[in-house]
Design a protein around this motif. Structure first.
Motif, PDB file in Angstrom:
ATOM      1  N   MET A 183      75.229 -24.186  73.991  1.00  0.00           N
ATOM      2  CA  MET A 183      73.876 -23.689  73.843  1.00  0.00           C
ATOM      3  C   MET A 183      72.987 -24.899  73.622  1.00  0.00           C
ATOM      4  O   MET A 183      73.178 -25.638  72.668  1.00  0.00           O
ATOM      5  CB  MET A 183      73.799 -22.745  72.640  1.00  0.00           C
ATOM      6  N   LEU A 184      72.023 -25.132  74.495  1.00  0.00           N
ATOM      7  CA  LEU A 184      71.129 -26.260  74.355  1.00  0.00           C
ATOM      8  C   LEU A 184      69.823 -25.783  73.755  1.00  0.00           C
ATOM      9  O   LEU A 184      69.299 -24.748  74.143  1.00  0.00           O
ATOM     10  CB  LEU A 184      70.854 -26.913  75.718  1.00  0.00           C
ATOM     11  N   THR A 185      69.304 -26.540  72.788  1.00  0.00           N
ATOM     12  CA  THR A 185      68.048 -26.165  72.172  1.00  0.00           C
ATOM     13  C   THR A 185      66.950 -27.106  72.628  1.00  0.00           C
ATOM     14  O   THR A 185      67.188 -28.287  72.873  1.00  0.00           O
ATOM     15  CB  THR A 185      68.142 -26.226  70.642  1.00  0.00           C
ATOM     16  N   GLY A 186      65.725 -26.553  72.736  1.00  0.00           N
ATOM     17  CA  GLY A 186      64.580 -27.379  73.059  1.00  0.00           C
ATOM     18  C   GLY A 186      64.342 -27.528  74.539  1.00  0.00           C
ATOM     19  O   GLY A 186      64.929 -26.851  75.371  1.00  0.00           O
ATOM     20  N   ALA A 187      63.477 -28.445  74.900  1.00  0.00           N
ATOM     21  CA  ALA A 187      63.091 -28.677  76.289  1.00  0.00           C
ATOM     22  C   ALA A 187      64.036 -29.657  76.954  1.00  0.00           C
ATOM     23  O   ALA A 187      65.073 -30.007  76.432  1.00  0.00           O
ATOM     24  CB  ALA A 187      61.656 -29.194  76.322  1.00  0.00           C
ATOM     25  N   ALA A 188      63.666 -30.109  78.133  1.00  0.00           N
ATOM     26  CA  ALA A 188      64.524 -31.036  78.866  1.00  0.00           C
ATOM     27  C   ALA A 188      64.744 -32.303  78.066  1.00  0.00           C
ATOM     28  O   ALA A 188      63.884 -32.742  77.302  1.00  0.00           O
ATOM     29  CB  ALA A 188      63.872 -31.364  80.203  1.00  0.00           C
ATOM     30  N   MET A 189      65.924 -32.897  78.237  1.00  0.00           N
ATOM     31  CA  MET A 189      66.300 -34.049  77.429  1.00  0.00           C
ATOM     32  C   MET A 189      65.440 -35.258  77.776  1.00  0.00           C
ATOM     33  O   MET A 189      65.431 -35.717  78.909  1.00  0.00           O
ATOM     34  CB  MET A 189      67.781 -34.370  77.642  1.00  0.00           C
ATOM     35  N   ALA A 190      64.762 -35.768  76.811  1.00  0.00           N
ATOM     36  CA  ALA A 190      63.918 -36.931  77.030  1.00  0.00           C
ATOM     37  C   ALA A 190      64.709 -38.206  76.765  1.00  0.00           C
ATOM     38  O   ALA A 190      65.796 -38.181  76.225  1.00  0.00           O
ATOM     39  CB  ALA A 190      62.709 -36.859  76.097  1.00  0.00           C
ATOM     40  N   GLN A 191      64.100 -39.316  77.133  1.00  0.00           N
ATOM     41  CA  GLN A 191      64.794 -40.585  77.036  1.00  0.00           C
ATOM     42  C   GLN A 191      65.170 -40.928  75.604  1.00  0.00           C
ATOM     43  O   GLN A 191      66.216 -41.505  75.351  1.00  0.00           O
ATOM     44  CB  GLN A 191      63.903 -41.695  77.622  1.00  0.00           C
ATOM     45  N   ASP A 192      64.309 -40.561  74.648  1.00  0.00           N
ATOM     46  CA  ASP A 192      64.564 -40.925  73.265  1.00  0.00           C
ATOM     47  C   ASP A 192      65.132 -39.769  72.452  1.00  0.00           C
ATOM     48  O   ASP A 192      65.151 -39.805  71.230  1.00  0.00           O
ATOM     49  CB  ASP A 192      63.278 -41.434  72.609  1.00  0.00           C
ATOM     50  N   THR A 193      65.628 -38.733  73.115  1.00  0.00           N
ATOM     51  CA  THR A 193      66.171 -37.579  72.419  1.00  0.00           C
ATOM     52  C   THR A 193      67.574 -37.874  71.884  1.00  0.00           C
ATOM     53  O   THR A 193      68.399 -38.462  72.572  1.00  0.00           O
ATOM     54  CB  THR A 193      66.232 -36.370  73.362  1.00  0.00           C
ATOM     55  N   MET A 194      67.814 -37.439  70.658  1.00  0.00           N
ATOM     56  CA  MET A 194      69.154 -37.507  70.096  1.00  0.00           C
ATOM     57  C   MET A 194      69.927 -36.279  70.566  1.00  0.00           C
ATOM     58  O   MET A 194      69.466 -35.152  70.378  1.00  0.00           O
ATOM     59  CB  MET A 194      69.112 -37.497  68.564  1.00  0.00           C
ATOM     60  N   ILE A 195      71.092 -36.480  71.135  1.00  0.00           N
ATOM     61  CA  ILE A 195      71.929 -35.367  71.561  1.00  0.00           C
ATOM     62  C   ILE A 195      73.084 -35.250  70.570  1.00  0.00           C
ATOM     63  O   ILE A 195      73.924 -36.144  70.469  1.00  0.00           O
ATOM     64  CB  ILE A 195      72.452 -35.563  72.990  1.00  0.00           C
ATOM     65  N   ILE A 196      73.097 -34.156  69.833  1.00  0.00           N
ATOM     66  CA  ILE A 196      74.067 -33.958  68.760  1.00  0.00           C
ATOM     67  C   ILE A 196      74.923 -32.744  69.096  1.00  0.00           C
ATOM     68  O   ILE A 196      74.412 -31.642  69.280  1.00  0.00           O
ATOM     69  CB  ILE A 196      73.359 -33.755  67.405  1.00  0.00           C
ATOM     70  N   GLY A 197      76.228 -32.958  69.197  1.00  0.00           N
ATOM     71  CA  GLY A 197      77.154 -31.868  69.443  1.00  0.00           C
ATOM     72  C   GLY A 197      77.766 -31.388  68.146  1.00  0.00           C
ATOM     73  O   GLY A 197      78.004 -32.179  67.225  1.00  0.00           O
ATOM     74  N   ILE A 198      78.014 -30.096  68.066  1.00  0.00           N
ATOM     75  CA  ILE A 198      78.687 -29.541  66.889  1.00  0.00           C
ATOM     76  C   ILE A 198      79.787 -28.593  67.347  1.00  0.00           C
ATOM     77  O   ILE A 198      79.581 -27.776  68.244  1.00  0.00           O
ATOM     78  CB  ILE A 198      77.712 -28.808  65.942  1.00  0.00           C
ATOM     79  N   THR A 199      80.971 -28.755  66.768  1.00  0.00           N
ATOM     80  CA  THR A 199      82.063 -27.805  66.970  1.00  0.00           C
ATOM     81  C   THR A 199      82.376 -27.173  65.629  1.00  0.00           C
ATOM     82  O   THR A 199      82.735 -27.862  64.667  1.00  0.00           O
ATOM     83  CB  THR A 199      83.309 -28.473  67.593  1.00  0.00           C
ATOM     84  N   GLN A 200      82.198 -25.856  65.565  1.00  0.00           N
ATOM     85  CA  GLN A 200      82.329 -25.129  64.314  1.00  0.00           C
ATOM     86  C   GLN A 200      83.725 -24.541  64.171  1.00  0.00           C
ATOM     87  O   GLN A 200      84.473 -24.439  65.134  1.00  0.00           O
ATOM     88  CB  GLN A 200      81.275 -24.027  64.251  1.00  0.00           C
ATOM     89  N   ASN A 201      84.009 -24.093  62.956  1.00  0.00           N
ATOM     90  CA  ASN A 201      85.336 -23.559  62.660  1.00  0.00           C
ATOM     91  C   ASN A 201      85.556 -22.194  63.300  1.00  0.00           C
ATOM     92  O   ASN A 201      86.385 -22.047  64.204  1.00  0.00           O
ATOM     93  CB  ASN A 201      85.526 -23.473  61.142  1.00  0.00           C
ATOM     94  N   ASN A 202      84.804 -21.184  62.847  1.00  0.00           N
ATOM     95  CA  ASN A 202      85.049 -19.819  63.322  1.00  0.00           C
ATOM     96  C   ASN A 202      83.846 -18.957  62.967  1.00  0.00           C
ATOM     97  O   ASN A 202      83.818 -18.310  61.925  1.00  0.00           O
ATOM     98  CB  ASN A 202      86.319 -19.262  62.695  1.00  0.00           C
TER      99      ASN A 202
END
Length: 317
Positions: free
Chosen positions: A14-33
């Motif tokens: 699930m991606l949040t926000g608008a299109a990825m900009a050059q200075d955007t931080m891309i943070i992935g999260i993998t949750q337990n359950n």
């Protein structure tokens, strides 16, 4: 540099926000359950809301569904996508260490959230963000001991414990804190037996039913969270024995709060999934911004009992 998510990963993210900009931080999260209880569901909702409110952040939100192998595969996917940081809510504090190490070797900072990984993996993480679960267990022991002293049974009380999922760091640490602190404050209280409830109310009710059959005298129950604690309470109520037992839990769920208000459940540890989620995201942002972040970034989790519950809002989960 714009990053492109592969179709395989995009199907489960699930991606949040608008299109990825050059200075955007891309943070992935993998949750337990996410689906196992209302705490984890509320955590995910709060995490997504916090990310959407920050224009500098894009997130890839994944859920392992309690499956260690699936979580390891999700870590592999996030590493391949070269996200800027990874947040992991471990399904198992030891089994995920090789995947965490691989992310570290790829120069992707890893933030562990809610439940820490085992000691041998600490060199591979940037920070842990969450509650101090050992302290929670210690505080739960103090709550129970204080109640026994008020009732005048601290020299003879017998209790049972319903712990969380085996191998899960939070379960291990809460039990450890409780078991270490109880003999310090109430040395004559006997912990007769511990069985896992796997964070599940129905299973915990079954565990408590077995305890009630096995032990004629139970003065207290300590459960690793209120979801399990209310399961134990339900079993005791069905057996007509709830009035003789002091119930103490942790992670004060709404059902625990309601049971406290009804005078059926004595105490717990107040912990907010919203604070938990927001702290994890902010920790990742701070790490990426090069700020000095504590290795153990705890937020406070105070005691709550029938005596002081009016000082706390009813949990939303």
């Amino acid at each position: 540099m714009t990053r492109t998510l592969t179709a395989a990963l995009a199907a489960t993210t699930m991606l949040t926000g608008a299109a990825m900009a050059q200075d955007t931080m891309i943070i992935g999260i993998t949750q337990n359950n996410v689906g196992v209880d209302s705490y984890q569901t509320t955590y995910e909702q709060a995490f997504i809301a916090a990310a959407e409110a920050n224009d500098a952040v894009e997130t890839v939100v994944l859920d392992a569904g309690g499956d260690v192998a699936r979580q390891i595969a999700q870590m592999e996917d996030l590493i391949q996508q070269q996200v800027d940081a990874i947040i992991i809510w471990p399904t198992n504090g030891e089994a995920v260490i090789p995947a965490v190490r691989k992310a570290s070797q790829a120069d992707i900072p890893v933030i562990v959230t809610n439940s820490n990984i085992a000691e041998q993996g600490q060199d591979f993480i940037a920070s842990f963000s969450g509650p101090d679960n050992i302290t929670q267990g210690q505080r739960a022991a103090e709550i129970m001991c204080d109640k026994f002293k008020a009732d005048g049974i601290e020299t003879e009380a017998k209790i049972v414990q319903i712990s969380g999922q085996p191998g899960y760091t939070t379960a291990i640490e809460r039990a450890q804190g409780f078991e270490e602190r109880l003999p310090e404050v109430c040395p004559d209280v006997e912990l007769m037996e511990t069985q896992p409830g796997d964070w599940n109310r129905e299973k915990s009710q079954q565990v408590m039913e077995a305890f009630l059959t096995k032990y004629d005298d139970i003065d207290g129950v300590y459960a690793g969270d209120d979801n399990m604690g209310v399961g134990a309470l339900n079993a005791a109520k069905a057996a007509g024995r709830a009035g003789d037992i002091t119930f103490v839990g942790a992670t004060n769920f709404a059902v625990g709060y309601d049971a406290m208000a009804a005078g059926e459940y004595w105490g717990s540890i107040y912990q907010s999934p919203v604070d938990d989620a927001e702290a994890a995201l902010q920790t990742a942002i701070d790490v990426l911004n090069g700020e000095d972040v504590p290795k153990l970034n705890y937020f406070d989790t105070p005691k709550i009992t029938q005596d002081n519950m009016q000082e706390f809002d009813k949990p939303v989960f």
